[in-house]
Scaffold this active site. Structure first.
Site, PDB file in Angstrom:
ATOM      1  N   CYS A  51       0.837  -1.201   0.000  1.00 21.17           N
ATOM      2  CA  CYS A  51       0.000   0.000   0.000  1.00 21.17           C
ATOM      3  C   CYS A  51       0.874   1.254   0.000  1.00 21.17           C
ATOM      4  CB  CYS A  51      -0.847   0.030   1.260  1.00 21.17           C
ATOM      5  SG  CYS A  51      -1.757  -1.482   1.535  1.00 21.17           S
ATOM      6  N   ARG A  76       4.697  -0.232  -6.796  1.00 13.30           N
ATOM      7  CA  ARG A  76       4.720  -1.126  -5.638  1.00 13.30           C
ATOM      8  C   ARG A  76       3.583  -2.139  -5.673  1.00 13.30           C
ATOM      9  NH1 ARG A  76       7.658   1.164  -1.328  1.00 13.30           N
ATOM     10  NH2 ARG A  76       6.416  -0.048   0.110  1.00 13.30           N
ATOM     11  N   TRP A  86      -3.094  -2.435  -1.272  1.00 19.52           N
ATOM     12  CA  TRP A  86      -2.763  -3.789  -1.723  1.00 19.52           C
ATOM     13  C   TRP A  86      -3.377  -4.695  -0.676  1.00 19.52           C
ATOM     14  CZ3 TRP A  86       0.203  -8.281  -0.870  1.00 19.52           C
ATOM     15  CH2 TRP A  86       0.446  -9.025  -2.028  1.00 19.52           C
ATOM     16  N   ASN A  99      -1.170   1.641   6.098  1.00 23.67           N
ATOM     17  CA  ASN A  99      -0.350   0.561   5.543  1.00 23.67           C
ATOM     18  C   ASN A  99       0.000  -0.373   6.690  1.00 23.67           C
ATOM     19  OD1 ASN A  99      -0.334   2.040   3.235  1.00 23.67           O
ATOM     20  ND2 ASN A  99       1.867   2.455   3.209  1.00 23.67           N
ATOM     21  N   GLY A 100       0.050  -1.677   6.422  1.00 21.30           N
ATOM     22  CA  GLY A 100       0.442  -2.617   7.470  1.00 21.30           C
ATOM     23  C   GLY A 100      -0.701  -3.555   7.814  1.00 21.30           C
ATOM     24  N   GLU A 113      15.372 -25.305  -6.581  1.00 21.46           N
ATOM     25  CA  GLU A 113      15.073 -23.876  -6.634  1.00 21.46           C
ATOM     26  C   GLU A 113      16.341 -23.068  -6.963  1.00 21.46           C
ATOM     27  OE1 GLU A 113      12.640 -22.097  -6.970  1.00 21.46           O
ATOM     28  OE2 GLU A 113      13.174 -20.120  -6.270  1.00 21.46           O
ATOM     29  N   LYS A 133      16.610 -20.639 -10.207  1.00 18.64           N
ATOM     30  CA  LYS A 133      16.935 -19.204 -10.125  1.00 18.64           C
ATOM     31  C   LYS A 133      18.047 -18.876 -11.108  1.00 18.64           C
ATOM     32  CE  LYS A 133      14.245 -17.688  -8.619  1.00 18.64           C
ATOM     33  NZ  LYS A 133      13.138 -18.428  -8.316  1.00 18.64           N
ATOM     34  N   GLU A 149      16.800 -19.088 -14.785  1.00 22.93           N
ATOM     35  CA  GLU A 149      15.847 -18.039 -15.144  1.00 22.93           C
ATOM     36  C   GLU A 149      16.537 -16.728 -15.476  1.00 22.93           C
ATOM     37  OE1 GLU A 149      11.734 -18.390 -12.713  1.00 22.93           O
ATOM     38  OE2 GLU A 149      13.473 -18.188 -11.438  1.00 22.93           O
ATOM     39  N   HIS A 157      23.435 -41.690 -10.921  1.00 24.24           N
ATOM     40  CA  HIS A 157      22.637 -42.316 -11.970  1.00 24.24           C
ATOM     41  C   HIS A 157      22.549 -41.456 -13.217  1.00 24.24           C
ATOM     42  CE1 HIS A 157      21.530 -45.402  -9.104  1.00 24.24           C
ATOM     43  NE2 HIS A 157      21.307 -44.431  -8.225  1.00 24.24           N
ATOM     44  N   LYS A 174       5.884 -12.873 -15.274  1.00 26.56           N
ATOM     45  CA  LYS A 174       5.666 -12.936 -13.823  1.00 26.56           C
ATOM     46  C   LYS A 174       4.451 -13.791 -13.507  1.00 26.56           C
ATOM     47  CE  LYS A 174       6.427 -11.945  -9.597  1.00 26.56           C
ATOM     48  NZ  LYS A 174       7.535 -12.734  -9.028  1.00 26.56           N
TER      49      LYS A 174
HETATM   50  C1  G6P Z   1       5.979 -18.030 -13.573  1.00 31.48           C
HETATM   51  C2  G6P Z   1       6.922 -17.159 -12.781  1.00 31.48           C
HETATM   52  C3  G6P Z   1       7.533 -17.961 -11.631  1.00 31.48           C
HETATM   53  C4  G6P Z   1       6.443 -18.567 -10.784  1.00 31.48           C
HETATM   54  C5  G6P Z   1       5.448 -19.379 -11.610  1.00 31.48           C
HETATM   55  C6  G6P Z   1       4.242 -19.753 -10.803  1.00 31.48           C
HETATM   56  O1  G6P Z   1       6.704 -19.015 -14.227  1.00 31.48           O
HETATM   57  O2  G6P Z   1       7.943 -16.654 -13.621  1.00 31.48           O
HETATM   58  O3  G6P Z   1       8.341 -17.124 -10.834  1.00 31.48           O
HETATM   59  O4  G6P Z   1       7.021 -19.388  -9.809  1.00 31.48           O
HETATM   60  O5  G6P Z   1       4.993 -18.626 -12.726  1.00 31.48           O
HETATM   61  O6  G6P Z   1       3.560 -18.579 -10.486  1.00 31.48           O
HETATM   62  P1  G6P Z   1       2.597 -18.406  -9.259  1.00 31.48           P
HETATM   63  O7  G6P Z   1       2.126 -16.981  -9.355  1.00 31.48           O
HETATM   64  O8  G6P Z   1       1.466 -19.374  -9.479  1.00 31.48           O
HETATM   65  O9  G6P Z   1       3.349 -18.715  -8.034  1.00 31.48           O
END
Ligand code: G6P
Length: 608
Positions: free
Chosen positions: A2, A27, A74, A100-101, A481, A485, A488, A504, A603
């Site tokens: 927010c 934001r 938000w 906010n908060g 993960e 990262k 990506e 394997h 995203k």
């Molecule tokens: C996209 C984004 C990832 C995310 C995935 C799932 O591939 O680039 O960063 O993990 O979607 O998105 P969600 O909003 O469902 O967590």
């Protein structure tokens, strides 16, 4: 998150406030509102959706107001809607407030206010604040705010205006940033300096527990004991772009560094230490219903799928309930066995991922209870699920997810502990986990201090074309993960593997040009991981280890060690992933990649 802007001065307030909240759009928000002090009283306009809709609503309003507050919301409590948007007002429309908060004790405050005869109209926690201030009002607005805040638990940055005080704006802070901006015959309040920087670069940042009484000619800052505080006025030398990223070069880096603050948002107000039990009312399940859960399916995509895998380890170990984790895109197209004893968790940052949503709908159609674990309040998964938990990580702007991942893992730890306490975990065991959870944010902060060391490692490896990430047990999904990262954002090919599976297949790839990142923590599989490390070394592989502090043994068996603090074994992913996020980030920057918007990625993937 927010955004707040407040103005008191001599110029027309509307453009100043509207431009201010537009500066905060980056934001993330889902609704907006404004309150103006006019000669005829308070004028409040609110609208769900974009600021443009609010602009349409107030177009043509010529109130010649020089005093007001505006907000971008938000959603955290209550869906994004016109009703729930801020500012909130008291019943007589004499006061308006933006916030906010998160107010932790808002349920208790709500009960109290209802008993006092107040009419609570919205689903928000914020509305309680304005009623409380009204209740405490005896002619001095600052005093009313101070007294009201004495009964509030949680985080807030607030700004309040009152028709009784047409020359004053009161703002207060606890855990949610607020800045007072100083002009000439006019003054400002904002949650983020970017909202007011076009007018002034002379500011004072409020500290927690401080209240600012702002007029056109100055601002008086006091604390909760009504003692006057004198802060020197600072001059801001940053550009707008730098400020939006809070001085970080990228949103992703800012979001990585936000984790000591976002993690408490995931558990704040949800831990009952006395009973050693997390409280997750949003699940809409009574204790006997939680006890009846026999089977859990967690469905997700991408990074969220990795968080789900960690949840599987946690829930199976703490609650002994069988858990399956499914890629949403696979789950929806096979013929999954689901009955009304199946509980499905749809786990998603955005709450809009097409496959996750479709998987959830499919499960609901087949009789499962579907619960959403999402970040974005009011998103489709949040609305269509039968209940759920918001992770409260705040808007995540970097495409590569970081803070939403750790907040999801944190919420899964709460769920696992809750389900465990419904079964065989003792009060003491519950308390031990809660205690460990509360210490996580500080430990994350410690790890973030290793950034220079991580950067030095990145500079040694950023030209490599392949990486292997290994982990075992609950840290196997962290290896996945870490690899994701890197892929990506740096476009380096990286694979995550369970350490023992390396034999394997991937072992065939290992040589000095294939760095291996190993999560080798002091846990029951430590010796096994050390054997895997020996196997890599024998093939001249170069090793970066994530190890437990105090483990000196590992140092001469690997090329680099990044130590993380000790914690409860099931919570280690919350720590071990942090150096991997930073490593990926710095490698990507060194390769000149577009970190916040990597090529080909989105995203929120709202198409199949
Ligand atoms: C996209 C984004 C990832 C995310 C995935 C799932 O591939 O680039 O960063 O993990 O979607 O998105 P969600 O909003 O469902 O967590």
């Amino acid at each position: 998150m927010c955004g707040i802007v407040g103005y008191v001065g001599y110029r027309e307030a509307v453009p100043i406030l509207m431009n201010g909240i537009k500066r905060l759009e980056y934001r993330g928000y889902d609704s907006a509102g404004i309150a103006l002090l006019t000669e005829g009283g308070l004028m409040v306009a609110k609208s769900a959706g974009k600021i443009e809709r609010l602009e349409e609503r107030i177009a043509g309003v010529d109130c010649r107001c020089t005093h007001g507050i505006a907000h971008t919301r938000w959603a955290t409590h209550g869906e994004p809607s016109q009703l729930n948007a801020h500012p909130h007002t008291d019943a007589d429309q004499t006061m308006a407030l933006v916030h906010n908060g998160i107010i932790e004790n808002y349920r208790a405050l709500r009960e109290y206010l209802l008993r006092q005869g107040y009419d609570v109209r919205t689903d928000t926690d914020t509305e309680m604040l304005v009623h409380l201030i009204r209740l405490n009002y005896r002619g001095d607005l600052t005093e009313a705010v101070r007294n009201a805040l004495n009964s509030v638990e949680g985080t807030y940055g607030i700004a309040v205006v009152s028709v009784e005080h047409p020359d004053t704006l009161v703002a207060a802070r606890m855990g949610s940033p607020l800045v007072v901006g100083y002009g000439d015959g006019e003054n400002y309040v904002a949650s983020d300096v970017s909202a007011i920087l076009e007018h002034t670069n002379r500011v004072v940042y409020l500290e927690d527990g401080e209240i600012a009484t702002v007029t056109a000619s100055g601002a008086e800052i006091t604390n909760m004991e009504n003692i006057r505080i004198d802060h020197p006025v600072e001059e801001i030398g940053w550009t707008l772009d730098q400020i939006e990223k809070e001085g970080y070069d990228h949103f992703m880096l800012k979001e990585i560094h936000e984790q000591p603050a976002t993690l408490p948002n995931a558990f704040r107000g949800r831990l009952n230490y006395e009973e050693g039990i997390p409280r997750l009312n949003g699940l809409n399940l009574q204790y006997d219903e939680l006890r009846r859960i026999r089977r859990i399916i967690i469905t997700a995509c991408g990074t969220s799928w990795h968080a789900a895998l960690i949840g599987e380890y946690m829930i199976e170990e703490l609650a002994r309930v069988s858990v399956e984790v499914e890629y949403a895109s696979e789950f929806r197209y096979r013929s999954p066995v689901i009955d009304d004893n199946t509980t499905l968790f749809a786990l998603s940052q955005s709450g809009e991922t097409a496959d996750t949503l479709a998987a959830m709908r499919e499960a609901q159609k087949r009789g499962a209870t579907a619960l959403g674990l999402v970040n974005v309040v009011g998103s489709t998964i949040a609305r269509e699920s039968d209940g759920g938990v918001h992770i409260h990580a705040g808007p995540e702007i970097g495409v590569a997810s970081t803070k939403a991942f750790t907040s999801h893992v944190m919420v899964l730890a709460l769920i696992a502990t809750l389900l465990g306490r419904m079964r065989h975990l003792s009060v003491q065991q519950g308390r031990e986990i809660i205690d460990a959870i509360q210490k996580i944010p500080d430990k994350v902060r410690t790890i973030l201090q290793m950034e220079q060391q991580i950067k030095a490692i990145a500079s040694e490896y950023y030209q490599m074309n392949n990486f292997l990430y290994l982990g075992r047990g609950i840290n196997f999904p962290v290896a996945l993960e870490g690899a994701l990262k890197l892929k990506e954002i740096s476009y380096i090919h990286a694979e995550g593997y369970p350490a023992a599976e390396m034999k394997h297949g991937p072992i065939a790839l290992i040589d000095q040009n294939m760095p291996v990142v190993v999560i080798a923590l002091k846990d029951p599989v430590y010796d096994k991981v050390m054997s895997n490390i020996a196997e890599v070394r024998a093939r001249h592989g170069r090793i970066i280890a994530i190890a437990t502090e105090g483990d000196t043994e590992i140092a001469d068996r690997v090329n680099h060690v990044l130590y993380i603090p000790k914690t409860n074994r099931l919570l280690t992913p919350l720590l071990s992933v942090i150096p991997l996020q930073l490593l990926a980030y710095h490698i990507a920057v060194m390769r000149g990649c577009h970190v916040d918007q990597p090529r080909n990625l989105a995203k929120s993937v709202t198409v199949e």
